[in-house]
Design a protein around this motif. Structure first.
Motif, PDB file in Angstrom:
ATOM      1  N   UNK A  20      28.873 -78.213 -33.143  1.00 29.38           N
ATOM      2  CA  UNK A  20      29.090 -77.228 -34.200  1.00 29.38           C
ATOM      3  C   UNK A  20      28.603 -75.853 -33.764  1.00 29.38           C
ATOM      4  N   UNK A  21      27.597 -75.806 -32.861  1.00 27.51           N
ATOM      5  CA  UNK A  21      27.104 -74.514 -32.381  1.00 27.51           C
ATOM      6  C   UNK A  21      28.154 -73.820 -31.515  1.00 27.51           C
ATOM      7  N   UNK A  22      28.838 -74.592 -30.673  1.00 31.10           N
ATOM      8  CA  UNK A  22      29.899 -74.016 -29.858  1.00 31.10           C
ATOM      9  C   UNK A  22      31.061 -73.540 -30.732  1.00 31.10           C
ATOM     10  N   UNK A  23      31.404 -74.344 -31.739  1.00 29.20           N
ATOM     11  CA  UNK A  23      32.526 -73.983 -32.604  1.00 29.20           C
ATOM     12  C   UNK A  23      32.231 -72.722 -33.415  1.00 29.20           C
ATOM     13  N   UNK A  24      31.015 -72.629 -33.960  1.00 25.60           N
ATOM     14  CA  UNK A  24      30.654 -71.453 -34.749  1.00 25.60           C
ATOM     15  C   UNK A  24      30.507 -70.231 -33.854  1.00 25.60           C
ATOM     16  N   UNK A  25      29.998 -70.419 -32.628  1.00 25.84           N
ATOM     17  CA  UNK A  25      29.813 -69.291 -31.708  1.00 25.84           C
ATOM     18  C   UNK A  25      31.160 -68.672 -31.335  1.00 25.84           C
ATOM     19  N   UNK A  26      32.171 -69.492 -31.086  1.00 24.75           N
ATOM     20  CA  UNK A  26      33.475 -68.918 -30.737  1.00 24.75           C
ATOM     21  C   UNK A  26      34.124 -68.242 -31.942  1.00 24.75           C
ATOM     22  N   UNK A  27      33.797 -68.703 -33.159  1.00 24.78           N
ATOM     23  CA  UNK A  27      34.313 -68.025 -34.353  1.00 24.78           C
ATOM     24  C   UNK A  27      33.710 -66.637 -34.509  1.00 24.78           C
ATOM     25  N   UNK A  28      32.427 -66.508 -34.190  1.00 26.10           N
ATOM     26  CA  UNK A  28      31.733 -65.233 -34.377  1.00 26.10           C
ATOM     27  C   UNK A  28      31.998 -64.246 -33.248  1.00 26.10           C
ATOM     28  N   UNK A  29      32.638 -64.708 -32.153  1.00 27.12           N
ATOM     29  CA  UNK A  29      32.866 -63.811 -31.013  1.00 27.12           C
ATOM     30  C   UNK A  29      33.800 -62.671 -31.388  1.00 27.12           C
ATOM     31  N   UNK A  30      34.988 -62.979 -31.902  1.00 28.36           N
ATOM     32  CA  UNK A  30      35.930 -61.927 -32.272  1.00 28.36           C
ATOM     33  C   UNK A  30      35.445 -61.136 -33.481  1.00 28.36           C
ATOM     34  N   UNK A  31      34.644 -61.771 -34.346  1.00 34.69           N
ATOM     35  CA  UNK A  31      34.096 -61.047 -35.488  1.00 34.69           C
ATOM     36  C   UNK A  31      33.120 -59.969 -35.056  1.00 34.69           C
ATOM     37  N   UNK A  32      32.490 -60.141 -33.876  1.00 38.15           N
ATOM     38  CA  UNK A  32      31.570 -59.125 -33.367  1.00 38.15           C
ATOM     39  C   UNK A  32      32.287 -58.051 -32.560  1.00 38.15           C
TER      40      UNK A  32
END
Length: 356
Positions: A20-32
């Motif tokens: 879940x950490x990898x999945x959430x991290x890739x979601x937040x990449x483009x948001x940043x």
């Protein structure tokens, strides 16, 4: 069977599932990335509004076009979005089969276009909706519509309902992530479920296939003139998308640092302003006991000792006099009658009260 085996790879159960950490991290990449790019455009616009003003005005539309080109290239070449490929993941169609297509095989057309629309269009529409709500709230505070107008009732009802709709949307994502953590769901995001795909880690075969595909693309040569032109156009379009992906891969950490630095800089500025020492009391009030001239009643002028007429304050000291008294004294002595501060006629400020 050999050709089928070249496009399929066995997936060990449980090992290909991202945390879940990898999945959430890739979601937040483009948001940043978007806020950092927006800050860069803002800096360019402030430096030269005539040249770069259109970038700020059409930033959302320009960004969504670039994002569309980038995500299309990534989905077609490695079966993943840019952020998913950055974290070594790929998308595969939903199914119970244990055989997974290689990343270079791409997604089926249905899942490909649904993924592309959900990756690009949904964030764009959500951002536009948030801006609309913000503008409507400002308009509601300074509204020119009559209180009984149907339009005012409609958007007030919309503003009242939006927090609950947004809470439901965010709660949907939170529940999906909790189910993913507990192993009750195959997706950490409802967007993946709507697209009909799920995320898995890249296998060794996927990495080898991607490297081989890139090597073949860079080393391929054509001989006919028509095929060379077509190949050049394809390479130009692919090169633009690839340069965007590789450029973002290199600069994504710089953009995240820039976003953090910008926020930190604002906080330091606020701290430095609030940490300024308190100014000392006025020297004239300590040295000159002229405050004895002040009458006991606040409505009385300190100069003529009568009820003030056309109350006028001195901007240099804040004391209030009659306009005639203050104007004559300042014109003759160029100072405040009470404090002795240097004062000019332009420092006279007439006061208007409801009683007057």
């Amino acid at each position: 069977m050999a050709e089928v085996g070249a496009h399929l790879t066995a997936a060990p159960a449980g090992e290909d599932r991202p945390s879940v950490f990898e999945a959430v991290a890739q979601d937040s990449l483009m948001a940043a990335v978007k806020p950092a790019l927006q800050h860069l455009v803002k800096m360019l616009t402030e430096s030269n509004p005539a040249r770069y003003g259109f970038l700020w005005h059409w930033f959302d539309e320009i960004y969504v076009l670039l994002d569309l080109l980038l995500q299309q290239h990534c989905l077609a070449s490695c079966s993943a979005s840019f952020s998913e490929n950055f974290y070594s993941m790929k998308r595969i169609p939903m199914g119970d089969g244990r055989q997974q297509p290689l990343a270079t095989a791409g997604l089926p057309k249905r899942q490909h276009w649904k993924s592309l629309l959900l990756l690009v269009l949904v964030p764009y529409l959500k951002g536009k909706l948030e801006k609309l709500v913000s503008s409507l709230r400002e308009e509601d505070e300074y509204s020119i519509h009559p209180p009984s107008s149907s339009w005012k009732r409609f958007y007030r009802a919309f503003l009242a309902a939006y927090p609950y709709v947004n809470m439901t949307w965010e709660g949907w994502f939170l529940i999906q992530q909790l189910c993913y953590i507990l192993g009750k769901a195959e997706h950490h995001s409802p967007m993946l479920k709507l697209a009909g795909v799920r995320l898995v880690r890249l296998s060794a075969e996927d990495i080898q296939a991607l490297e081989k595909k890139w090597a073949e693309t860079t080393s391929s040569q054509t001989h006919s003139f028509t095929s060379r032109v077509q190949s050049a156009l394809r390479k130009a379009l692919g090169g633009i998308a690839f340069s965007l992906s590789t450029g973002l891969s290199v600069s994504v950490f710089f953009l995240q640092f820039l976003d953090w630095w910008y926020s930190s800089e604002n906080q330091e500025t606020i701290k430095s302003l609030t940490a300024l020492p308190t100014p000392p009391p006025p020297v004239h009030l300590e040295q000159e006991p002229s405050s004895a001239l002040l009458p006991s009643l606040k409505t009385v002028c300190p100069l003529c000792r009568k009820v003030r007429v056309n109350a006028t304050a001195l901007a240099t000291s804040g004391f209030v006099f009659c306009y005639r008294c203050a104007h004559g004294f300042v014109k003759a002595h160029q100072r405040c009658p009470v404090t002795g501060y240097a004062t000019e006629l332009q420092h006279l400020v007439k006061l208007y009260s409801p009683e007057s």
